[in-house]
Motif scaffolding. Structure first.
Motif, PDB file in Angstrom:
ATOM      1  N   ALA A   1       0.810  -1.225   0.000  1.00 42.64           N
ATOM      2  CA  ALA A   1       0.000   0.000   0.000  1.00 42.64           C
ATOM      3  C   ALA A   1       0.841   1.271   0.000  1.00 42.64           C
ATOM      4  CB  ALA A   1      -0.942  -0.007   1.199  1.00 42.64           C
ATOM      5  N   THR A   2       2.020   1.217   0.592  1.00 38.58           N
ATOM      6  CA  THR A   2       2.867   2.407   0.669  1.00 38.58           C
ATOM      7  C   THR A   2       4.193   2.196  -0.056  1.00 38.58           C
ATOM      8  OG1 THR A   2       3.659   1.669   2.827  1.00 38.58           O
ATOM      9  CG2 THR A   2       1.855   3.280   2.827  1.00 38.58           C
ATOM     10  N   CYS A   3       4.157   1.484  -1.159  1.00 35.35           N
ATOM     11  CA  CYS A   3       5.376   1.194  -1.919  1.00 35.35           C
ATOM     12  C   CYS A   3       6.122   2.485  -2.244  1.00 35.35           C
ATOM     13  CB  CYS A   3       5.037   0.450  -3.211  1.00 35.35           C
ATOM     14  SG  CYS A   3       6.514  -0.028  -4.149  1.00 35.35           S
ATOM     15  N   ILE A   4       7.420   2.448  -2.072  1.00 40.48           N
ATOM     16  CA  ILE A   4       8.251   3.621  -2.345  1.00 40.48           C
ATOM     17  C   ILE A   4       8.239   4.006  -3.824  1.00 40.48           C
ATOM     18  CG2 ILE A   4       9.722   3.298  -0.337  1.00 40.48           C
ATOM     19  CD1 ILE A   4      11.810   1.984  -2.181  1.00 40.48           C
ATOM     20  N   PHE A   5       7.749   3.122  -4.676  1.00 40.99           N
ATOM     21  CA  PHE A   5       7.685   3.409  -6.107  1.00 40.99           C
ATOM     22  C   PHE A   5       6.329   3.951  -6.551  1.00 40.99           C
ATOM     23  CE2 PHE A   5      11.263   0.553  -5.685  1.00 40.99           C
ATOM     24  CZ  PHE A   5      12.219   1.188  -6.470  1.00 40.99           C
ATOM     25  N   LYS A   6       5.365   4.016  -5.646  1.00 35.35           N
ATOM     26  CA  LYS A   6       4.048   4.560  -5.990  1.00 35.35           C
ATOM     27  C   LYS A   6       4.153   6.068  -6.166  1.00 35.35           C
ATOM     28  CE  LYS A   6       0.895   1.245  -3.862  1.00 35.35           C
ATOM     29  NZ  LYS A   6       0.215   0.774  -5.025  1.00 35.35           N
TER      30      LYS A   6
ATOM     31  N   ARG B   1      16.204  10.404  -2.050  1.00 36.35           N
ATOM     32  CA  ARG B   1      16.374   9.175  -1.268  1.00 36.35           C
ATOM     33  C   ARG B   1      16.054   7.931  -2.079  1.00 36.35           C
ATOM     34  NH1 ARG B   1      18.951   5.668   1.235  1.00 36.35           N
ATOM     35  NH2 ARG B   1      17.900   4.518   2.884  1.00 36.35           N
ATOM     36  N   LEU B   2      14.979   7.971  -2.887  1.00 36.87           N
ATOM     37  CA  LEU B   2      14.628   6.805  -3.699  1.00 36.87           C
ATOM     38  C   LEU B   2      15.756   6.469  -4.669  1.00 36.87           C
ATOM     39  CD1 LEU B   2      12.663   4.595  -4.510  1.00 36.87           C
ATOM     40  CD2 LEU B   2      11.577   6.229  -6.060  1.00 36.87           C
TER      41      LEU B   2
ATOM     42  N   HIS C   1       9.807  -2.438   2.511  1.00 36.77           N
ATOM     43  CA  HIS C   1       9.823  -1.848   3.851  1.00 36.77           C
ATOM     44  C   HIS C   1       8.709  -2.386   4.741  1.00 36.77           C
ATOM     45  CE1 HIS C   1       6.852   0.609   1.775  1.00 36.77           C
ATOM     46  NE2 HIS C   1       6.342   0.819   2.983  1.00 36.77           N
ATOM     47  N   SER C   2       7.594  -2.787   4.150  1.00 41.45           N
ATOM     48  CA  SER C   2       6.472  -3.281   4.964  1.00 41.45           C
ATOM     49  C   SER C   2       6.692  -4.716   5.444  1.00 41.45           C
ATOM     50  CB  SER C   2       5.143  -3.163   4.213  1.00 41.45           C
ATOM     51  OG  SER C   2       5.095  -4.051   3.129  1.00 41.45           O
TER      52      SER C   2
ATOM     53  N   GLY D   1       7.713  -3.309  -6.412  1.00 42.33           N
ATOM     54  CA  GLY D   1       7.956  -2.094  -7.192  1.00 42.33           C
ATOM     55  C   GLY D   1       9.343  -2.086  -7.805  1.00 42.33           C
ATOM     56  N   PHE D   2      10.344  -2.502  -7.039  1.00 43.83           N
ATOM     57  CA  PHE D   2      11.709  -2.567  -7.557  1.00 43.83           C
ATOM     58  C   PHE D   2      11.823  -3.656  -8.615  1.00 43.83           C
ATOM     59  CE2 PHE D   2      16.045  -4.117  -7.700  1.00 43.83           C
ATOM     60  CZ  PHE D   2      16.775  -2.942  -7.823  1.00 43.83           C
ATOM     61  N   ALA D   3      11.318  -4.844  -8.308  1.00 44.41           N
ATOM     62  CA  ALA D   3      11.443  -5.981  -9.227  1.00 44.41           C
ATOM     63  C   ALA D   3      10.763  -5.715 -10.567  1.00 44.41           C
ATOM     64  CB  ALA D   3      10.869  -7.239  -8.589  1.00 44.41           C
ATOM     65  N   ASP D   4       9.670  -4.973 -10.551  1.00 46.55           N
ATOM     66  CA  ASP D   4       8.971  -4.666 -11.796  1.00 46.55           C
ATOM     67  C   ASP D   4       9.681  -3.604 -12.623  1.00 46.55           C
ATOM     68  OD1 ASP D   4       7.014  -6.519 -11.248  1.00 46.55           O
ATOM     69  OD2 ASP D   4       5.497  -5.043 -10.663  1.00 46.55           O
TER      70      ASP D   4
END
Length: 122
Positions: A37-42, A53-54, A71-72, A88-91
């Motif tokens: 829900a809070t993916c750093i890539f959203k 930072r990302l 992170h979750s 998010g990273f893997a995609d």
């Protein structure tokens, strides 16, 4: 569509604090089935990361383990599931490490924890 590869020759981070994303019973790598829900890539920066930072995290991942742990799913997040590769990273990034994991062991996709089952970190 091909995912971008990580840039070469990035500095490596300290590996002493590495978390395992390997499932010892299934002998596969845990990968989230979808972004949390809070993916750093959203879009919209739901984790309120500082500017740059990302990019810093991606650069570190590309020069180190070849992936980012969601992170979750981190132990200090109070996650009911063990550490897993960030979807998010893997995609978005096709690192040689993720390719090796896929070829040698494959992935076991797991559902991300519910948003209220983990604490939000800033």
């Amino acid at each position: 569509m091909d995912s971008p590869t990580c840039p070469p020759d990035e500095p490596e981070a300290d590996q002493s604090a590495a978390l395992t994303v390997g499932d010892p019973h299934l002998h596969r790598t845990r990968l989230l089935a979808r972004e949390c829900a809070t993916c750093i890539f959203k879009p919209g920066n739901p984790m309120h990361l500082e500017p740059g930072r990302l990019k810093e995290m991606v650069t570190e991942a590309c020069g180190h383990a070849g992936y980012i742990v969601c992170h979750s799913t981190l132990p200090n997040a109070g996650s009911p599931i063990p550490p897993a590769v960030c979807r998010g990273f893997a995609d978005r990034y096709r690192t040689w490490q993720l390719q090796v994991m896929q070829q040698l062991w494959g992935f076991v996709e797991i559902e991300p924890p519910e948003p209220d089952s983990t604490r939000t970190h800033e």
